[in-house]
Structures are given as structure tokens and as C-alpha cells.
Scaffold this motif. Structure first.
Motif, PDB file in Angstrom:
ATOM      1  N   MET A   1      -8.362   4.884   6.715  1.00 57.37           N
ATOM      2  CA  MET A   1      -9.164   4.499   5.562  1.00 57.37           C
ATOM      3  C   MET A   1      -9.897   3.176   5.770  1.00 57.37           C
ATOM      4  N   CYS A   2      -9.262   2.255   6.483  1.00 59.62           N
ATOM      5  CA  CYS A   2      -9.816   0.895   6.545  1.00 59.62           C
ATOM      6  C   CYS A   2     -10.669   0.645   7.778  1.00 59.62           C
TER       7      CYS A   2
ATOM      8  N   LEU B   1      -2.027   0.042   0.901  1.00 60.07           N
ATOM      9  CA  LEU B   1      -1.823  -1.384   1.172  1.00 60.07           C
ATOM     10  C   LEU B   1      -2.348  -2.267   0.045  1.00 60.07           C
ATOM     11  N   HIS B   2      -3.204  -1.725  -0.793  1.00 54.90           N
ATOM     12  CA  HIS B   2      -3.755  -2.563  -1.865  1.00 54.90           C
ATOM     13  C   HIS B   2      -2.674  -3.015  -2.833  1.00 54.90           C
ATOM     14  N   LYS B   3      -1.584  -2.221  -2.909  1.00 61.03           N
ATOM     15  CA  LYS B   3      -0.560  -2.503  -3.920  1.00 61.03           C
ATOM     16  C   LYS B   3       0.128  -3.851  -3.703  1.00 61.03           C
TER      17      LYS B   3
ATOM     18  N   ASN C   1      -9.614  -7.884  11.494  1.00 57.62           N
ATOM     19  CA  ASN C   1      -8.430  -7.044  11.711  1.00 57.62           C
ATOM     20  C   ASN C   1      -8.772  -5.578  11.489  1.00 57.62           C
ATOM     21  N   VAL C   2      -7.889  -4.716  11.970  1.00 59.34           N
ATOM     22  CA  VAL C   2      -8.078  -3.279  11.759  1.00 59.34           C
ATOM     23  C   VAL C   2      -7.947  -2.942  10.279  1.00 59.34           C
ATOM     24  N   VAL C   3      -6.923  -3.487   9.615  1.00 59.83           N
ATOM     25  CA  VAL C   3      -6.798  -3.284   8.163  1.00 59.83           C
ATOM     26  C   VAL C   3      -6.963  -4.627   7.459  1.00 59.83           C
ATOM     27  N   LYS C   4      -7.503  -4.584   6.265  1.00 59.83           N
ATOM     28  CA  LYS C   4      -7.889  -5.819   5.550  1.00 59.83           C
ATOM     29  C   LYS C   4      -6.826  -6.297   4.570  1.00 59.83           C
ATOM     30  N   CYS C   5      -5.790  -5.500   4.367  1.00 60.31           N
ATOM     31  CA  CYS C   5      -4.735  -5.918   3.442  1.00 60.31           C
ATOM     32  C   CYS C   5      -3.405  -5.967   4.180  1.00 60.31           C
TER      33      CYS C   5
END
Ligand code: SF4
Length: 308
Positions: free
Chosen positions: A221-222, A140-142, A202-206
Motif C-alpha cells: 500500500m505504501c 499502520l495508521h492506527k 522509507n518504504v513505509v511512512k508510518c
């Protein structure tokens, strides 16, 4: 099996023989390995090598579900959680015939992803943010513009957990700032609170591309960061918004329409799943259900609805 671990599993051991119990513990350990949790914590060990030796004790409590069935959170479960034995339980009353007698405890459909994760002594929100850094741990960082860490009162009694940032959040770096965010803010105000009174994460940050749901590897991972946020804030109530956050924290595949409106225990904290505000924008007819869920949260927190 180690006698201490055997004892920590408490009431569960009363209904299983040694062989079954040992096999279940092995399954839990394999489950954690499959999720790749070991490397995550080994990598960050030099920063925070000290983990709490025991979690805070959790009092026995009884809550009334919307169906009127007594739901108990027994001391045995709290003891198991305190020892960080993988003893996630969602307590339900099994049948109508048992409504008038004591409730029974059934195991969760799957062990909690997080039961085996150590709480980190002295952890703080700035330290968690520092550990995230300019994270590239998942794909997701991409596509992200900004990491959306979370916002609000670090000592909040109430914490909302959504699934992941959308476009507006990705641009601003703050969770729930678009149309769904405005609706969440209105919901918070209706509860007699201000947005600054609660914590939102949130569950994921990105941001997932095209606002899709986060995928399993991304959640794996997050979500440890979310866990650390919860452990640091220590809210009295967690309110999950939508299916992703409820399924992640409760480690269940059950749909949100089945989960919402019922109390669950999450590592000693009361957890109430409800619909995501974005769903309410598409289905305004579901707003009364969400308001009923929030009223249960308000009852636990002693909140009065905002006077109109
Ligand atoms: S979603 Fe989480 S794990 Fe993935 S890159 Fe962003 S901060 Fe890192």
C-alpha cells in the motif's frame, strides 16, 4: 501478442519462444493484480490522469562489481524499461569462466513490483505528500503519531531508503533522527556530503508497532509513494539501508548480506544495498563493509571522503 510489446521485450525474446514469453507476460500481469496495484491508481486517476508516455532513455553502462566481474546494463534493458515492459533484470556474470569474456544477463528472480507502474508526468514531492493526506490505507495508521514522508534535497544525486520510522521518527515526523539516524548523518558526512545534500525516505511512512519490519500488505500500500518520490527526485544513486528496502525495490527474497556491496539496476538508476545503521549499532564490526559500499557510491558520484 501485440508486435510493439513483443519488440519492447528486446533481448529477452531472443531466448524464449512466443509461448513462453506470452505466459511470462501473463504472470507479470497477474502478479500486479495480486498486489492490488490497480485500485490504488484507479482511485487517484482524477488527480493525475496523465502518465508519461515514455521514460527517459537510459544509457548503456558498465559497472565493476566488488568481485571484479563486469556487470553490464545494456540498451535492450533500458528500452524495455522505457516502454515499461516488465523487464527487471539484475545482471550478473554467471561463472568465473566468463569473467574474461562478455558478461551475460540473467533475469531477476522475480519481476519488479514497480515495472508496470506508470511514471506520473509533472509529479512533485508536495503533490505526493498531498496525495498521502491523513492516510489510512494500511493498518499502520492506527499506531502512528506523525507520517514520516521524507526529507532532504529534492534534486539530490543520492537517495537513501530505509524501511520505516522508529519511535523518534514517529514523534518528530522526520526520518532517521534517532541513534541510527545520527550514525547515518555521520556516514553521509564521511562521504563528503551534508545531510541536506541527500534525500532520505522509507518504504513505509508510518511506524510499525514495536519497530517490527513492515509487512507485505503495508509495503504494497505504501511503497507506490516511495516510487513516486524516486521518480520525482531522479537520484543518480539509490542506497538502500537494510533488507526491507533492498528486497522491496529489487523484488527479491535474498538477504542483505548477499545483496550488499553489489550494484543493481532499478528502473535505470544504480542501486547499492548496504546494511541499516541500526544493524551497525548492534554490530559495529560490520562498519568497514558499509564503508566499502559507500566508497563505491562515492566513486560513481565523484565524491571525495571528508578530510579529518
Ligand atoms: S504506512 Fe503508508 S499506506 Fe500505511 S497508513 Fe501510513 S502512509 Fe498510509
Amino acid at each position: 501478442m501485440d508486435p510493439a510489446k513483443r519488440a519492447s521485450l528486446g533481448a529477452r525474446s531472443e531466448v524464449r519462444d512466443d509461448g513462453q514469453l506470452e505466459e511470462q507476460v501473463k504472470d507479470w500481469l497477474r502478479y500486479g493484480e495480486d498486489l492490488g496495484l490497480g485500485p490504488f491508481y484507479r482511485d487517484r486517476a482524477p488527480l493525475h490522469a496523465i502518465a508519461e508516455s515514455a521514460a527517459a532513455p537510459v544509457a548503456t553502462q558498465t559497472l565493476a562489481t566488488s568481485s571484479g566481474i563486469s556487470t553490464a546494463f545494456p540498451a535492450a534493458m533500458a528500452a524495455a524499461a522505457a516502454s515499461r515492459a516488465p523487464a527487471s533484470s539484475i545482471n550478473v556474470a554467471a561463472s568465473a569462466s566468463q569473467k574474461s569474456t562478455a558478461s551475460i544477463i540473467l533475469p531477476a528472480s522475480a519481476p519488479s513490483l514497480f515495472e508496470s507502474i506508470e511514471r506520473i508526468a509533472g509529479d512533485t514531492l508536495p503533490r505526493i505528500r498531498e496525495d498521502i493526506g491523513d492516510c489510512t490505507r494500511c493498518k499502520l495508521h492506527k499506531g502512528r503519531t506523525k507520517i514520516v514522508f521524507g526529507t532532504g534535497n529534492p534534486n539530490a544525486d543520492l537517495m537513501f531508503v530505509g524501511e520505516g520510522p522508529g519511535r523518534d521518527e514517529d514523534l518528530s515526523g522526520e526520518p532517521f533522527v534517532g541513534r541510527a539516524g545520527k550514525l547515518l548523518t555521520d556516514m553521509i558526512k564521511a562521504m563528503g556530503l551534508q545531510r541536506e545534500d541527500v534525500y532520505i525516505a522509507n518504504v513505509v511512512k508510518c511506524r510499525p508497532p514495536e519497530n517490527r519490519l513492515p509487512e507485505k500488505d503495508e509495503i504494497t500500500m505504501c511503497s507506490p509513494y516511495l516510487m513516486r518520490q524516486i521518480d520525482t527526485i531522479k537520484p543518480k544513486v539509490i542506497c538502500t539501508l537494510g533488507s526491507c528496502s533492498a528486497q522491496t525495490l529489487l523484488q527479491t527474497a535474498q538477504g542483505i548480506s548477499k545483496l550488499r556491496g553489489e550494484w543493481f539496476d532499478f528502473r535505470g538508476t544504480k542501486l547499492m544495498p548496504t546494511y541499516h545503521p541500526a544493524y551497525l549499532l548492534r554490530n559495529p564490526a560490520a562498519k568497514p563493509e558499509v564503508w566499502r559500499d559507500l566508497q563505491k557510491v562515492m566513486a560513481v558520484l565523484g565524491l571525495q571522503p571528508k578530510k579529518r
